[in-house]
Design a protein around this motif. Structure first.
Motif, PDB file in Angstrom:
ATOM      1  N   TYR A   1       0.829  -1.214   0.000  1.00 35.80           N
ATOM      2  CA  TYR A   1       0.000   0.000   0.000  1.00 35.80           C
ATOM      3  C   TYR A   1       0.859   1.259   0.000  1.00 35.80           C
TER       4      TYR A   1
ATOM      5  N   LYS B   1       1.014   4.237  -2.664  1.00 41.81           N
ATOM      6  CA  LYS B   1       0.679   5.575  -2.184  1.00 41.81           C
ATOM      7  C   LYS B   1       1.781   6.575  -2.513  1.00 41.81           C
TER       8      LYS B   1
ATOM      9  N   VAL C   1      -4.094   7.430  -7.554  1.00 40.55           N
ATOM     10  CA  VAL C   1      -5.263   6.716  -7.030  1.00 40.55           C
ATOM     11  C   VAL C   1      -5.436   5.371  -7.732  1.00 40.55           C
ATOM     12  N   GLY C   2      -5.118   5.342  -9.003  1.00 36.71           N
ATOM     13  CA  GLY C   2      -5.232   4.106  -9.771  1.00 36.71           C
ATOM     14  C   GLY C   2      -4.323   3.007  -9.242  1.00 36.71           C
ATOM     15  N   GLU C   3      -3.110   3.381  -8.827  1.00 40.64           N
ATOM     16  CA  GLU C   3      -2.164   2.397  -8.281  1.00 40.64           C
ATOM     17  C   GLU C   3      -2.660   1.842  -6.957  1.00 40.64           C
ATOM     18  N   ILE C   4      -3.226   2.703  -6.123  1.00 38.41           N
ATOM     19  CA  ILE C   4      -3.771   2.254  -4.839  1.00 38.41           C
ATOM     20  C   ILE C   4      -4.934   1.289  -5.064  1.00 38.41           C
ATOM     21  N   ARG C   5      -5.798   1.634  -6.017  1.00 37.47           N
ATOM     22  CA  ARG C   5      -6.923   0.765  -6.344  1.00 37.47           C
ATOM     23  C   ARG C   5      -6.417  -0.578  -6.877  1.00 37.47           C
ATOM     24  N   LYS C   6      -5.355  -0.549  -7.649  1.00 39.33           N
ATOM     25  CA  LYS C   6      -4.784  -1.761  -8.220  1.00 39.33           C
ATOM     26  C   LYS C   6      -4.266  -2.683  -7.118  1.00 39.33           C
TER      27      LYS C   6
ATOM     28  N   LYS D   1      -5.259  -2.823  -3.980  1.00 32.97           N
ATOM     29  CA  LYS D   1      -6.388  -3.385  -3.249  1.00 32.97           C
ATOM     30  C   LYS D   1      -7.056  -4.508  -4.043  1.00 32.97           C
ATOM     31  N   THR D   2      -7.140  -4.339  -5.359  1.00 29.86           N
ATOM     32  CA  THR D   2      -7.711  -5.382  -6.211  1.00 29.86           C
ATOM     33  C   THR D   2      -6.858  -6.648  -6.167  1.00 29.86           C
TER      34      THR D   2
ATOM     35  N   ILE E   1      -7.690  -4.593   4.298  1.00 29.26           N
ATOM     36  CA  ILE E   1      -7.727  -3.502   3.314  1.00 29.26           C
ATOM     37  C   ILE E   1      -8.447  -2.283   3.893  1.00 29.26           C
TER      38      ILE E   1
END
Length: 361
Positions: A66, A70, A75-80, A82-83, A119
């Motif tokens: 994470y 960060k 934001v896309g990398e953080i979402r990635k 978590k996915t 998460i």
């Protein structure tokens, strides 16, 4: 090497220790009838501690992933990230359940919920992580005063009789299995907290080491003191007092959770120190490799370690002496360590680690 690299090596070294500890504990749990023998009690001291360390390190790994995302301010990398974690949770859930009939003490399938819950706390402040962990431990200990912890268990065979029913599965998963989500999620929160500590700072590392060791010794001493003195006052209640105030993992009461958490933090901080000072030595390299292949090694200790005994001797559960089991655990651990080191000299990922990465990203 950079401080960051040493820190990562330290985490892998600690994972290696956790894997070896779980090999001894799990072989003992499956193969040996409970006894007062010295060797049995010696391994029992590690029971629940190695697994707790394993879960704490999962929380550390989540935090590192994470924080890396960060740092890119995307934001896309953080979402990635978590996915990916959610996909890995699903992978580990299926993997762990696939051999549950062989090893009902599996910890991997619990990650199916550990990771999604974790998460939710990746961005929570360190103070809140500590507070939530403590409150969770307190709440669960209080809850067990009213909940029948033995529901579903056949203690003579360590089988969970209604695991394959809806009620039994969720009861085992959340409340009274080998590593129930509540309160074991507190170990994961501890790992998320630990992952944010700057262990590259020698003063911080020393302070964390001393504090965690002190916490472990104090609460272990309080547990022993209370059990000993209260048992003398009421001998007929001795077993109940041990149940409520002891540091064994089943049930995971207050003193177990606190001592296992603090011991895990201490081992991690010491592992980072050792890896910083001795990263060039063969033993450190071998243990780091063992930790890097922790998923594969955990899977192998069940599929190869336990099944090999069952196929060769035509028996497994509660069929061997503690002496034989200890020797077998030592031999298997040595094989695992050498296998891991040789594998890492040729490949970047372990067999199962590679498959998981290909499937989940």
């Amino acid at each position: 090497m950079t401080g960051e690299t040493h820190r990562i090596l330290g985490y892998d070294f600690a994972r290696g220790l956790a894997i070896i500890g779980m090999i001894f504990v799990n072989f003992k749990t499956v193969m040996v009838v409970e006894t007062d023998a010295y060797l049995y009690q010696l391994v029992e001291l590690v029971s629940g501690k190695a697994a707790a360390l394993f879960v704490v390190l999962v929380g550390v790994g989540m935090t590192l992933m994470y924080q890396s995302a960060k740092a890119k301010n995307d934001v896309g990398e953080i979402r990635k990230v978590k996915t990916i974690l959610l996909k890995r949770a699903a992978f580990l859930l299926v993997l762990g359940l696939s051999y549950y009939s062989i090893w009902p003490g599996d910890i991997l399938h619990y990650y199916g919920l550990y990771l999604p819950i974790g998460i939710l706390f990746l961005s929570v402040s360190r103070n809140w992580l500590q507070t939530l962990s403590f409150l969770l431990i307190i709440a669960y200990s209080a809850f067990l005063l009213f909940f029948n912890y033995e529901a579903g268990w056949d203690w003579t065979t360590l089988e969970y009789t209604d695991f394959y029913t809806v009620n039994g599965f969720f009861r085992n998963f959340f409340l009274n299995g080998f590593h129930p989500v509540f309160p074991w999620i507190a170990f994961l929160l501890t790992g998320i907290w630990i992952g944010r500590i700057n262990f590259n700072n020698a003063k911080v590392r020393k302070r964390v080491s001393l504090f965690s060791l002190t916490l472990f010794l104090v609460f272990k001493s309080i547990s022993l003191f209370l059990i000993d003195n209260l048992s003398q006052l009421s001998p007929t209640k001795a077993s109940d007092l041990t149940y409520l105030l002891g540091t064994t993992p089943m049930p995971p009461m207050f003193f177990y959770m606190i001592t296992a958490s603090s011991l895990a933090v201490f081992i991690i901080s010491i592992s980072i120190y050792i890896s910083t000072k001795l990263s060039h030595t063969l033993f450190i390299k071998q243990m780091v490799s063992t930790g890097q292949l922790s998923l594969s090694n955990y899977f192998f200790h069940v599929i190869i370690g336990m099944l090999a005994i069952k196929l060769f001797f035509r028996k497994l559960e509660f069929a061997f002496s503690i002496e034989f089991t200890i020797v077998y655990a030592i031999v298997f651990s040595v094989v695992i360590i050498f296998f891991s080191h040789i594998w890492c000299m040729k490949f970047k990922k372990g067999p199962l680690e590679y498959i998981m990465r290909k499937i989940t990203g």
